[in-house]
Enzyme design. Structure first.
Site, mmCIF file in Angstrom:
data_model
loop_
_atom_site.group_PDB
_atom_site.id
_atom_site.type_symbol
_atom_site.label_atom_id
_atom_site.label_comp_id
_atom_site.label_asym_id
_atom_site.label_seq_id
_atom_site.Cartn_x
_atom_site.Cartn_y
_atom_site.Cartn_z
ATOM 1 N N HIS A 96 0.845 -1.205 0.000
ATOM 2 C CA HIS A 96 0.000 0.000 0.000
ATOM 3 C C HIS A 96 0.877 1.251 0.000
ATOM 4 O O HIS A 96 0.800 2.105 0.882
ATOM 5 C CB HIS A 96 -0.954 -0.012 1.196
ATOM 6 C CG HIS A 96 -1.904 -1.168 1.209
ATOM 7 N ND1 HIS A 96 -2.936 -1.301 0.298
ATOM 8 C CD2 HIS A 96 -1.963 -2.264 2.013
ATOM 9 C CE1 HIS A 96 -3.593 -2.427 0.548
ATOM 10 N NE2 HIS A 96 -3.023 -3.022 1.568
ATOM 11 N N SER A 134 -10.245 -8.607 1.435
ATOM 12 C CA SER A 134 -11.387 -7.714 1.238
ATOM 13 C C SER A 134 -12.674 -8.407 1.673
ATOM 14 O O SER A 134 -13.582 -7.771 2.227
ATOM 15 C CB SER A 134 -11.482 -7.295 -0.229
ATOM 16 O OG SER A 134 -10.361 -6.529 -0.609
ATOM 17 N N ASP A 270 -6.145 1.818 4.484
ATOM 18 C CA ASP A 270 -4.799 1.448 4.027
ATOM 19 C C ASP A 270 -4.365 2.251 2.815
ATOM 20 O O ASP A 270 -3.164 2.468 2.601
ATOM 21 C CB ASP A 270 -4.751 -0.046 3.653
ATOM 22 C CG ASP A 270 -4.514 -0.932 4.870
ATOM 23 O OD1 ASP A 270 -3.785 -0.506 5.770
ATOM 24 O OD2 ASP A 270 -5.058 -2.041 4.911
ATOM 25 N N MET A 301 -7.775 -4.668 9.620
ATOM 26 C CA MET A 301 -8.948 -5.318 10.200
ATOM 27 C C MET A 301 -8.858 -6.845 10.204
ATOM 28 O O MET A 301 -9.158 -7.491 11.204
ATOM 29 C CB MET A 301 -10.218 -4.843 9.487
ATOM 30 C CG MET A 301 -10.588 -3.411 9.808
ATOM 31 S SD MET A 301 -12.010 -2.804 8.866
ATOM 32 C CE MET A 301 -13.295 -3.917 9.426
#
Length: 368
Positions: A96, A134, A270, A301
């Site tokens: 990221h 995700s 992120d 998370m």
């Protein structure tokens, strides 16, 4: 190849980049696998289990970094890890880079090869290594959002699904991708009144076909977003620009039109987040309040459910790690048009356009 994995040192991060099963496959393919002592405990994998699958336990992270040709991780290396990285060493992990210039410059200065999970593609234009996390984050967003709505957490004191005679909470989900779809499923299953918003009409048509009756689709534009958040109890930020900075859809000024005690869960933190007031938090201190609105912006998370997350992540990442180990990174990348998209930095040069653009840095076309 010598392949290593280390204990994650980011706050509240319990995942690990390689499972014992992955270690066994690598060793049977002729590679050496190094695991930092205790690295897998957070995911429920003890050192003895790695040893029984062919890995060698190393006492320290420094020892792993010093020997390994490739280090497989979960999260981006923190500044304390940069001095252990070396020129020509492959690091395969989530990076990221786009919202973090310091990280970009720090990794570039090491001279290592940074191959990022989050920018590897598939035949459908998807992000297969980002997808499992995700999915986890999208489902968790509703769990933590429901908790944050409770009065003791600072929320409006609203039960997500309501009860007979009392309306359920209204959930607005910004983004109809993997995170948004999974969040909508969870919210709908709990009985909430759900709106999911996206800019792509084809995606909205698909979601309208597959979602339950309490999920409505709305075309996203600045006006419709403001209208939706005005009546929302919970807003989930589920927007992603592959390899780039997430666009801001909700400004600080917009918070004034939201209900006091409403909750924002920005899963895209992120990559910078889609809410102007988003800033990264941790599982130990996950929420903060701005202008009466509760924000939950934990940057990792899935790290809260490491057993599930490690298994889901490595299911997707391991085939690429094995290909790199078997062929070397250059040959593996040359043979795979999707893996090439994961190469973000090579020996100081920024080879992913989205990262270079985000920081106004020079972009260098990848040369194999």
């Amino acid at each position: 190849m010598i392949v290593g994995t280390v204990r994650e040192i980011k706050a509240d991060e319990y995942r690990i980049g390689l499972t014992p099963g992955g270690a066994e496959v690598l060793t049977k393919a002729g590679h050496t696998v190094l695991v930092e002592s205790g690295g897998g405990l957070g995911s429920g994998f003890e050192d003895d289990l790695y040893v029984s699958h062919g890995a060698r336990i190393v006492d320290s992270a420094e020892g792993v970094w010093a020997e390994a040709d490739m280090v497989v991780k979960v999260k981006e290396p923190l500044s304390s890890e940069w001095p252990m990285m070396r020129r020509g060493q492959v690091l395969f992990t989530f990076f990221h880079f786009a919202p973090d210039k310091e990280l970009t410059e720090g990794v570039a200065a090491t001279g290592s090869i940074a191959i990022a999970y989050e920018t590897i593609t598939d035949d459908h234009g998807g992000l297969p290594l980002l997808t499992p996390m995700s999915e986890v984050a999208g489902r968790m967003a509703i769990q933590v959002g429901a908790w944050s709505l409770e009065r003791h957490a600072g929320g409006r004191g609203v039960l997500l699904g309501g009860v007979p005679g009392v309306m359920p909470a209204r959930v607005v989900i910004l983004g109809g991708g993997v995170v948004g779809t999974n969040a909508a499923k969870m919210a709908a299953g709990m009985g909430a009144d759900v709106q999911i918003m996206d800019v792509k009409l084809d995606r909205l048509r698909y979601l309208d076909d597959v979602m339950s009756a309490n999920v409505r689709t709305v075309k996203s534009d600045p006006s419709s977003v403001r209208s939706a958040i005005t009546n929302a109890d919970l807003v989930v930020g589920a927007v992603l620009i592959p390899g780039g900075r997430t666009p801001v859809l909700v400004s600080r000024e917009d918070l004034k039109i939201m209900k006091p005690g409403a909750v924002i869960v920005d899963v895209g933190v992120d990559q910078g987040g889609c809410v102007e007031t988003t800033r990264p938090t941790t599982h130990h201190d996950p929420i903060y309040e701005v202008d009466g609105i509760v924000h939950y912006c934990v940057a990792n998370m899935p790290g809260a459910v490491p057993r599930t997350s490690t298994q889901a992540l490595t299911n997707a990442t391991f085939p690429f790690a094995l290909a790199i180990a078997n062929s070397g990174w250059k040959a593996a990348v040359a043979a795979d048009k999707h893996l090439v998209e994961g190469v973000n930095i090579v020996e100081g040069e920024i080879t992913y356009a989205g990262v270079a653009e985000a920081h106004g840095m020079k972009f260098s076309k990848l040369k194999l």
